[in-house]
Design an enzyme around this catalytic site. Structure first.
Site, PDB file in Angstrom:
ATOM      1  N   ARG A  65      33.051  37.383  33.045  1.00 50.99           N
ATOM      2  CA  ARG A  65      33.600  38.672  33.872  1.00 50.99           C
ATOM      3  C   ARG A  65      31.536  38.933  34.315  1.00 50.99           C
ATOM      4  O   ARG A  65      31.391  39.499  35.311  1.00 50.99           O
ATOM      5  CB  ARG A  65      33.897  38.842  33.379  1.00 50.99           C
ATOM      6  CG  ARG A  65      35.509  39.177  33.673  1.00 50.99           C
ATOM      7  CD  ARG A  65      35.894  38.126  35.284  1.00 50.99           C
ATOM      8  NE  ARG A  65      37.192  38.179  35.465  1.00 50.99           N
ATOM      9  CZ  ARG A  65      37.384  36.373  35.273  1.00 50.99           C
ATOM     10  NH1 ARG A  65      37.031  35.950  35.191  1.00 50.99           N
ATOM     11  NH2 ARG A  65      38.966  36.558  35.625  1.00 50.99           N
ATOM     12  N   ASP A  78      44.588  35.375  46.818  1.00 47.57           N
ATOM     13  CA  ASP A  78      44.024  37.604  46.489  1.00 47.57           C
ATOM     14  C   ASP A  78      42.206  37.472  47.805  1.00 47.57           C
ATOM     15  O   ASP A  78      42.244  38.166  48.102  1.00 47.57           O
ATOM     16  CB  ASP A  78      44.126  37.885  45.572  1.00 47.57           C
ATOM     17  CG  ASP A  78      45.675  37.970  44.687  1.00 47.57           C
ATOM     18  OD1 ASP A  78      46.208  38.087  45.768  1.00 47.57           O
ATOM     19  OD2 ASP A  78      45.465  38.282  43.857  1.00 47.57           O
ATOM     20  N   ASP A  96      40.046  43.045  34.236  1.00 49.88           N
ATOM     21  CA  ASP A  96      38.685  42.300  34.745  1.00 49.88           C
ATOM     22  C   ASP A  96      38.369  43.422  35.805  1.00 49.88           C
ATOM     23  O   ASP A  96      37.133  42.837  35.977  1.00 49.88           O
ATOM     24  CB  ASP A  96      38.835  41.230  35.742  1.00 49.88           C
ATOM     25  CG  ASP A  96      39.798  39.730  34.625  1.00 49.88           C
ATOM     26  OD1 ASP A  96      38.475  40.045  33.632  1.00 49.88           O
ATOM     27  OD2 ASP A  96      40.384  39.111  35.350  1.00 49.88           O
ATOM     28  N   SER A 138      49.490  32.752  36.761  1.00 55.23           N
ATOM     29  CA  SER A 138      48.098  33.318  37.201  1.00 55.23           C
ATOM     30  C   SER A 138      47.351  32.510  36.431  1.00 55.23           C
ATOM     31  O   SER A 138      47.367  32.383  35.022  1.00 55.23           O
ATOM     32  CB  SER A 138      48.194  34.983  36.946  1.00 55.23           C
ATOM     33  OG  SER A 138      46.875  34.764  37.141  1.00 55.23           O
TER      34      SER A 138
END
Length: 395
Positions: free
Chosen positions: A95, A14, A124, A172
């Site tokens: 994050r 991605d 996220d 993922s």
């Protein structure tokens, strides 16, 4: 240079496609930023070169493993942070640190825009953008999936058309030194048992092997040593990942309630996190007063939810940090764990700050507990405070 956008780059499909897609859609040069949090996988210089091959004008790699361990994992240990009391915060904990470096790199390069590869379906996207907004509100955040219509079909078609050196792997996976989170098509049916191929950092706990025993030393809630040998927090986490992972500790199959309102099934591997939180909780049971421990359990749930929801830099979370830090003043001592069969079982605990009084607790001869205490709640409730006060005076 306001004509640049800094992209949080993982090296996956991605964000690799996102480099060219961002450049074509915005007209800006793309700088790829990769933050090393112990995620493993490809060598980071390989990831850096991949970003350049995909069209980034610059690729920055930052080693933040110690920073992550000291400034993010340690607060999570002190808070015994388990989302929904089920599993450690893995992605959610990383994050805000990635966002911090994303904003800092953008400022350093004079860029006015940052970007990430997260979809709106997960959590996220909110976490990244809430963190950036909190620490650098002047920056614009772009999510190619949301803002530039970069769908899954378009990602694959773009990669094929441009011959990008990356292919979609199906599952993922998000990983850092604190744990590993896996989403897979095989998990989308909640009735289907997870297969062994999903696991990478833990061994099958059903296989016969002798147990291991390990003693973890804490100072004011922070792990500082294993079996009497002092290490950095990062090294302790790494050592316990290997040791506890060998026994299948930290495998968690969970349905979680996502921030965006859907339920999602994921498999987690977090051997060190589960072992350290179990040990830390047990040491708190020895050193915290009853009312403090009881109230802290409620705060822990709130702390975990705030971090899960992307509010690491929020005022309430900072306030809870202050309370939690205050509770850790006496959380020092040793906890012994047995690692076996997928479990980290506490088999011993000791502390010079202990509130456990053998002479009060024993039912044998030498019992010094004043039975008159049982007459009223006031004296019973005040007993732990009086023991704690005696400890504090001694110190």
């Amino acid at each position: 240079m306001a004509d640049r956008v800094v992209l949080a780059y993982s090296g996956g499909l991605d964000t690799s496609v996102g480099i060219g897609w961002l450049r074509e859609a915005t007209g800006k040069d793309v700088v790829a930023l990769t933050v090393d949090l112990g995620q493993g996988g490809d060598d980071l210089q390989t990831v850096r070169q991949r970003a350049l091959d995909c069209g980034a004008v610059e690729a920055v790699v930052i080693d933040a493993k110690d920073e992550f361990a000291d400034e993010y994992v340690v607060p999570a240990i002190k808070a015994n942070a388990l989302y929904q009391k089920r599993y450690p915060l893995v992605s959610a904990l990383s994050r805000p640190l990635i966002a911090k470096h994303l904003a800092a790199t953008a400022k350093q390069l004079g860029a006015d825009t940052v970007a990430h590869g997260c979809s709106g379906k997960g959590n996220d996207q909110v976490r990244f953008e809430a963190a950036v907004a909190a620490i650098a509100p002047e920056l614009t955040s772009i999510a190619p999936v949301r803002d530039l219509a970069l769908t899954r079909d378009k990602v694959i078609a773009y990669a094929d058309a441009h011959g990008l050196p990356i292919r979609h792997r199906g599952d993922s996976v998000d990983q850092n030194v604190w744990g590993r989170a896996v989403e897979a098509a095989s998990l989308e049916d909640p009735w289907t048992a997870p297969t062994e191929y999903l696991y990478a950092s833990t061994q099958d706990p059903t296989l016969p092997r002798d147990p291991d025993e390990v003693t973890i030393t804490f100072e004011q809630g922070v792990p500082v040593a294993i079996d009497g040998q002092r290490f950095s927090v990062l090294r302790i986490v790494q050592e316990l990942n290997a040791l506890a992972g060998r026994h299948g500790v930290g495998r968690i199959d969970v349905l979680e309630d996502r921030l965006v309102g859907i339920k999602s099934r994921e498999v987690y591997e977090a051997p060190a996190a589960i072992a350290l939180i179990a040990a830390h909780e047990e040491l708190e049971s020895l050193t915290l007063e009853r009312d403090v421990a009881r109230y802290k359990r409620r705060v822990e749930a709130d702390w975990a939810e705030l971090v899960y929801d992307g509010l690491w830099f929020g005022g309430l979370k900072r306030g809870l940090d202050a309370f939690i830090d205050h509770t850790q003043q006496h959380v020092s001592g040793d906890v012994r764990l047995q690692l076996h069969g997928g479990r980290a079982t506490v088999t011993g605990r000791r502390s010079e700050q202990s509130l456990y009084d053998f002479e009060l607790a024993t039912n044998d001869t030498g019992d010094t507990f004043d039975q008159e205490q049982a007459k009223g709640f006031i004296d019973i409730w005040s007993l732990p405070s009086r023991i704690a006060a005696r400890r504090d005076r001694a110190n």
